[in-house]
Design a protein around this motif. Structure first.
Motif, PDB file in Angstrom:
ATOM      1  N   LEU A  46      -6.734   1.416  -3.090  1.00  0.00           N
ATOM      2  CA  LEU A  46      -6.438   0.141  -3.740  1.00  0.00           C
ATOM      3  C   LEU A  46      -7.580  -0.827  -3.448  1.00  0.00           C
ATOM      4  CD1 LEU A  46      -2.676  -0.249  -2.847  1.00  0.00           C
ATOM      5  CD2 LEU A  46      -3.643   0.201  -5.105  1.00  0.00           C
ATOM      6  N   TYR A  47      -7.998  -1.539  -4.488  1.00  0.00           N
ATOM      7  CA  TYR A  47      -9.142  -2.434  -4.371  1.00  0.00           C
ATOM      8  C   TYR A  47      -8.810  -3.777  -5.021  1.00  0.00           C
ATOM      9  CZ  TYR A  47     -11.511   1.815  -3.045  1.00  0.00           C
ATOM     10  OH  TYR A  47     -11.864   2.975  -2.405  1.00  0.00           O
ATOM     11  N   LEU A  97      -7.774   1.929  -7.805  1.00  0.00           N
ATOM     12  CA  LEU A  97      -6.837   1.134  -8.591  1.00  0.00           C
ATOM     13  C   LEU A  97      -6.848  -0.304  -8.098  1.00  0.00           C
ATOM     14  CD1 LEU A  97      -4.594   1.841 -10.755  1.00  0.00           C
ATOM     15  CD2 LEU A  97      -3.001   1.692  -8.854  1.00  0.00           C
ATOM     16  N   GLU A  98      -6.768  -1.224  -9.046  1.00  0.00           N
ATOM     17  CA  GLU A  98      -6.702  -2.638  -8.669  1.00  0.00           C
ATOM     18  C   GLU A  98      -5.358  -2.944  -8.024  1.00  0.00           C
ATOM     19  OE1 GLU A  98      -6.455  -6.904 -10.869  1.00  0.00           O
ATOM     20  OE2 GLU A  98      -8.026  -5.556 -11.595  1.00  0.00           O
ATOM     21  N   THR A  99      -5.379  -3.740  -6.975  1.00  0.00           N
ATOM     22  CA  THR A  99      -4.143  -4.137  -6.304  1.00  0.00           C
ATOM     23  C   THR A  99      -3.366  -5.121  -7.178  1.00  0.00           C
ATOM     24  OG1 THR A  99      -5.259  -5.968  -5.212  1.00  0.00           O
ATOM     25  CG2 THR A  99      -5.098  -3.911  -3.979  1.00  0.00           C
ATOM     26  N   MET A 152       0.850   0.183 -13.140  1.00  0.00           N
ATOM     27  CA  MET A 152       0.257   0.994 -12.085  1.00  0.00           C
ATOM     28  C   MET A 152       0.506   2.481 -12.343  1.00  0.00           C
ATOM     29  SD  MET A 152       0.700   0.597  -7.958  1.00  0.00           S
ATOM     30  CE  MET A 152      -0.150  -0.970  -7.894  1.00  0.00           C
ATOM     31  N   VAL A 160       0.833  -1.192   0.000  1.00  0.00           N
ATOM     32  CA  VAL A 160       0.000   0.000   0.000  1.00  0.00           C
ATOM     33  C   VAL A 160       0.873   1.251   0.000  1.00  0.00           C
ATOM     34  CG1 VAL A 160      -1.723   1.295   1.314  1.00  0.00           C
ATOM     35  CG2 VAL A 160      -1.934  -1.168   1.099  1.00  0.00           C
ATOM     36  N   ALA A 162       2.385   1.810  -3.443  1.00  0.00           N
ATOM     37  CA  ALA A 162       1.396   2.325  -4.392  1.00  0.00           C
ATOM     38  C   ALA A 162       1.146   3.807  -4.146  1.00  0.00           C
ATOM     39  CB  ALA A 162       0.094   1.535  -4.285  1.00  0.00           C
ATOM     40  N   ARG A 163       1.067   4.209  -2.886  1.00  0.00           N
ATOM     41  CA  ARG A 163       0.867   5.632  -2.572  1.00  0.00           C
ATOM     42  C   ARG A 163       2.072   6.461  -3.025  1.00  0.00           C
ATOM     43  NH1 ARG A 163      -3.791   6.360  -0.262  1.00  0.00           N
ATOM     44  NH2 ARG A 163      -4.681   4.771   1.081  1.00  0.00           N
ATOM     45  N   GLY A 189      -8.411   0.741 -13.259  1.00  0.00           N
ATOM     46  CA  GLY A 189      -8.444   1.953 -12.459  1.00  0.00           C
ATOM     47  C   GLY A 189      -9.584   2.824 -12.926  1.00  0.00           C
ATOM     48  N   TYR A 239       1.651   6.993  -6.651  1.00  0.00           N
ATOM     49  CA  TYR A 239       0.625   8.019  -6.858  1.00  0.00           C
ATOM     50  C   TYR A 239       1.236   9.418  -6.717  1.00  0.00           C
ATOM     51  CZ  TYR A 239      -3.599  10.776  -5.798  1.00  0.00           C
ATOM     52  OH  TYR A 239      -4.590  11.722  -5.781  1.00  0.00           O
TER      53      TYR A 239
END
Length: 172
Positions: free
Chosen positions: A31-32, A69-71, A78, A1, A4-5, A56, A8
């Protein structure tokens, strides 16, 4: 996580530095799972360019704005998806009356293309440029506007309330 942040944040910085686009109401980032994204896709209105897997999406619910966004996506994908969705966030603030699907999506593909170039991912850029179908056609249209004019020509085209389908120029 956290990784990913960080991606972003990196995308936002690259978009601001490379293209000069700033989103004043910065969207949240979430994230989902694949299954959550499938459910979200089912809840969204169908797009004119047809389905495909939703990796996304930029969503606005009332005052809330979020890039979902998909994990588990690979790093380059990404970055590309975040950049594309951040383009939609910029559009929401700067060209709310833009409704032509090819300009909407082409612009966001162009934002992603610029981010990929800024990080040296030229192989991704090449795949974007030669992609068949709606998204490839839409990106090529925006790239042609940039080549004929400049980044400013692209921004003018998407900001213009009435855009001619063929020329990409305001109609008056």
């Amino acid at each position: 996580v956290l990784a990913a942040r960080a991606l972003y944040t990196q995308v936002i910085e690259l978009v601001e530095r490379e293209i000069g686009l700033r989103v004043h109401r910065r969207p949240g980032f979430g994230l989902y799972s694949y299954h959550d994204m499938q459910r979200l896709q089912g809840a969204l209105a169908p797009t004119p360019q047809g389905g495909g897997r939703l990796l996304g999406v930029f969503v606005k619910i009332g005052a809330r704005r979020e890039i979902a966004l998909e994990t588990g996506l690979p790093r380059l994908l990404m970055l590309k998806v975040i950049a594309h969705e951040y383009g939609h966030a910029w559009q929401g603030e700067n060209c709310p009356f833009l409704t032509e699907p090819q300009l909407l999506e082409g612009f966001c593909e162009w934002v992603a293309y610029k981010v990929m170039g800024a990080i040296g991912a030229t192989e991704v850029q090449v795949r974007q440029m030669v992609a068949p179908g709606f998204y490839g056609d839409a990106l090529r249209r925006i790239l042609a506007i940039e080549v004929a004019g400049s980044v400013e020509a692209v921004l003018h085209t998407v900001r213009a309330p009435h855009v001619a389908k063929e020329s990409g120029r305001p109609t008056g």
